[in-house]
Design a protein around this motif. Structure first.
Motif, PDB file in Angstrom:
ATOM      1  N   PRO A 212       0.831  -1.206   0.000  1.00 34.14           N
ATOM      2  CA  PRO A 212       0.000   0.000   0.000  1.00 34.14           C
ATOM      3  C   PRO A 212       0.866   1.258   0.000  1.00 34.14           C
ATOM      4  CG  PRO A 212      -0.853  -1.597   1.579  1.00 34.14           C
ATOM      5  CD  PRO A 212       0.461  -2.135   1.096  1.00 34.14           C
ATOM      6  N   HIS A 213       0.474   2.234  -0.820  1.00 31.44           N
ATOM      7  CA  HIS A 213       1.220   3.503  -0.938  1.00 31.44           C
ATOM      8  C   HIS A 213       2.683   3.266  -1.329  1.00 31.44           C
ATOM      9  CE1 HIS A 213      -2.373   5.134   0.823  1.00 31.44           C
ATOM     10  NE2 HIS A 213      -2.190   4.455   1.944  1.00 31.44           N
ATOM     11  N   ALA A 214       2.919   2.175  -2.101  1.00 28.98           N
ATOM     12  CA  ALA A 214       4.292   1.829  -2.518  1.00 28.98           C
ATOM     13  C   ALA A 214       5.242   1.772  -1.327  1.00 28.98           C
ATOM     14  CB  ALA A 214       4.797   2.798  -3.573  1.00 28.98           C
ATOM     15  N   GLY A 215       4.713   1.316  -0.191  1.00 28.80           N
ATOM     16  CA  GLY A 215       5.539   1.109   0.999  1.00 28.80           C
ATOM     17  C   GLY A 215       5.707   2.311   1.898  1.00 28.80           C
ATOM     18  N   ASP A 216       5.281   3.509   1.434  1.00 27.00           N
ATOM     19  CA  ASP A 216       5.458   4.730   2.235  1.00 27.00           C
ATOM     20  C   ASP A 216       6.884   4.838   2.794  1.00 27.00           C
ATOM     21  OD1 ASP A 216       3.397   6.492   2.096  1.00 27.00           O
ATOM     22  OD2 ASP A 216       2.251   5.632   3.757  1.00 27.00           O
ATOM     23  N   HIS A 217       7.862   4.774   1.883  1.00 29.24           N
ATOM     24  CA  HIS A 217       9.281   4.909   2.245  1.00 29.24           C
ATOM     25  C   HIS A 217       9.716   3.881   3.298  1.00 29.24           C
ATOM     26  CE1 HIS A 217       9.480   8.628  -0.066  1.00 29.24           C
ATOM     27  NE2 HIS A 217       8.369   9.004   0.536  1.00 29.24           N
ATOM     28  N   VAL A 219       7.754   2.325   5.543  1.00 28.25           N
ATOM     29  CA  VAL A 219       6.881   2.214   6.719  1.00 28.25           C
ATOM     30  C   VAL A 219       5.926   1.030   6.574  1.00 28.25           C
ATOM     31  CG1 VAL A 219       5.091   3.379   8.080  1.00 28.25           C
ATOM     32  CG2 VAL A 219       7.024   4.682   7.178  1.00 28.25           C
ATOM     33  N   ILE A 220       5.454   0.777   5.330  1.00 26.71           N
ATOM     34  CA  ILE A 220       4.516  -0.335   5.082  1.00 26.71           C
ATOM     35  C   ILE A 220       5.200  -1.340   4.158  1.00 26.71           C
ATOM     36  CG2 ILE A 220       2.137  -0.913   4.490  1.00 26.71           C
ATOM     37  CD1 ILE A 220       1.485   2.047   4.491  1.00 26.71           C
ATOM     38  N   GLU A 223       9.904  -3.826   0.362  1.00 23.49           N
ATOM     39  CA  GLU A 223      10.193  -4.342  -0.983  1.00 23.49           C
ATOM     40  C   GLU A 223      10.254  -3.244  -2.040  1.00 23.49           C
ATOM     41  OE1 GLU A 223       8.174  -7.680   1.299  1.00 23.49           O
ATOM     42  OE2 GLU A 223       7.822  -5.525   0.992  1.00 23.49           O
ATOM     43  N   ASP A 224       9.382  -2.251  -1.917  1.00 22.63           N
ATOM     44  CA  ASP A 224       9.352  -1.190  -2.932  1.00 22.63           C
ATOM     45  C   ASP A 224      10.646  -0.387  -2.952  1.00 22.63           C
ATOM     46  OD1 ASP A 224       6.405  -1.256  -3.921  1.00 22.63           O
ATOM     47  OD2 ASP A 224       6.264  -1.373  -1.747  1.00 22.63           O
ATOM     48  N   GLN A 225      11.181  -0.096  -1.769  1.00 19.80           N
ATOM     49  CA  GLN A 225      12.416   0.678  -1.655  1.00 19.80           C
ATOM     50  C   GLN A 225      13.656  -0.164  -1.954  1.00 19.80           C
ATOM     51  OE1 GLN A 225      12.840   4.105  -0.919  1.00 19.80           O
ATOM     52  NE2 GLN A 225      10.660   4.117  -1.399  1.00 19.80           N
TER      53      GLN A 225
END
Length: 354
Positions: A212-217, A219-220, A223-225
């Motif tokens: 959700p929200h591409a991981g929020d930097h 926080v969630i 994997e996205d970062q």
């Protein structure tokens, strides 16, 4: 066998108890289709004649036992088996599932042997096809094994194209399969596909985040970062116009997808729910990344309406159109590849047009 000036489209018949045979026959009741291609249906002409009668169809079928008996401009039915098949429309039946696989395997072999130019697959039931001889989740995994290249599911409707980093895997396995190497490979496959199969010289690609929200930097989920972003950056540095990861929840609703030539989702439902919402009944499933061409409709066996002669053939017909168009595009691309000057001229024309 006469030499066709247009393409030879092979068709695997799918689950005979589903709507596959119905949409195949309805597609070629439109005689204009035979001006574009010559179909070869891998099944049994007596079985299809029986199904044709239940539909009150008068479509002529030409049964053949060898590919050199094919007649251009006719609806050819290659007899993969001789025996009768006990059909019960709308019923899940392992015995019928085996015939779906017999058709698919025979059609794939013809595709490998270049006896057909493209393959369009009617829907199968993933449960009834399983056996000791065939233990694949579906068409794509088998084709990935049998053909050259790296298969990728690409859903297509007009200018909307949605690819997947992972396809038929459980949700709890998705993050385990997302590696930087896999992400790079899949994006490169989509990039090459857009150039080779869709005539797009400078493709622009969006990647949706996993979390959700591409991981929020971070926080969630990280994997996205840690996976998606570095992979995207490496490809961008190589000159591939790929962007993201984008937050998936509002991407389609805000029409951001219209700014890109393709959108790559992290997992099956993330990509297919918005795709089918926007294009259901008209979309096509294209197996990108392979050396041969395969398309299919965007729906399943639809057992609940099988045998009632109410199935809509639009998606299957679109799958045939797309297979023909990609076949033509690949021939052009191969010709251009032999002459780099033509590619440069094409790029210059594209820039002037923009």
């Amino acid at each position: 066998m006469k030499k066709a000036e247009h393409s030879i489209v092979g068709i695997s018949i799918g689950d005979l108890n589903g709507i596959g045979p119905e949409v195949v026959l309805k597609t070629f009741e439109d005689t204009r289709m035979l001006e574009l291609c010559t179909p070869v249906i891998f099944a049994n002409v007596k079985v299809l004649s029986f199904i044709k009668k239940t539909m009150n169809s008068e479509l002529p079928l030409h049964g053949i036992d060898r590919m050199d008996q094919m007649i251009v401009g006719k609806v050819n039915v290659f007899n993969v088996w001789k025996e009768a098949v006990d059909l019960n429309f709308g019923q899940l039946d392992d015995a019928v599932g085996k015939y779906a696989i017999k058709s698919f395997v025979a059609a794939t072999q013809a595709l490998k042997n270049k006896e057909i130019d493209t393959l369009v697959t009617a829907p199968i039931n993933k449960y009834s096809i399983q056996s000791d001889e065939f233990s694949f989740p579906g068409h794509t995994d088998y084709l990935d094994k049998e053909l050259n290249g790296d298969a990728l599911m690409l859903m297509v409707h007009d200018q909307l194209r949605v690819g997947l980093l992972t396809d038929h895997v459980p949700v709890n396995e998705v993050s385990k399969q997302l590696t930087e190497a896999r992400v790079i490979q899949k994006i490169e496959t989509v990039y090459h596909t857009l150039k080779q199969d869709f005539r797009i010289n400078r493709p622009k690609i969006a990647v949706l985040g996993l979390n959700p929200h591409a991981g929020d930097h971070g926080v969630i989920g990280k994997e996205d970062q840690e996976i998606l972003k570095p992979a995207i950056q490496k490809l961008f540095d190589k000159g591939i116009l790929v962007f993201g990861p984008y937050s998936a929840d509002g991407f389609f609703g805000s029409k951001q997808h219209e700014k890109f030539d393709a959108v790559i989702a992290s997992y099956h439902d993330q990509g297919l729910i918005p795709f089918k919402t926007l294009s259901f009944g008209q979309g096509v499933n294209y197996t990108a990344g392979l050396d041969r061409i395969r398309t299919s409709p965007d729906h399943g066996t639809a057992f609940e309406i099988a045998g009632k002669n109410v199935a809509d053939a639009s998606s299957f017909k679109e799958a045939v159109y797309l297979a023909i168009d990609i076949y033509s595009a690949r021939q052009e691309y191969q010709e251009w590849s032999k002459n780099p000057l033509k590619i440069k001229e094409k790029q210059l024309e594209s820039k002037k047009g923009g």
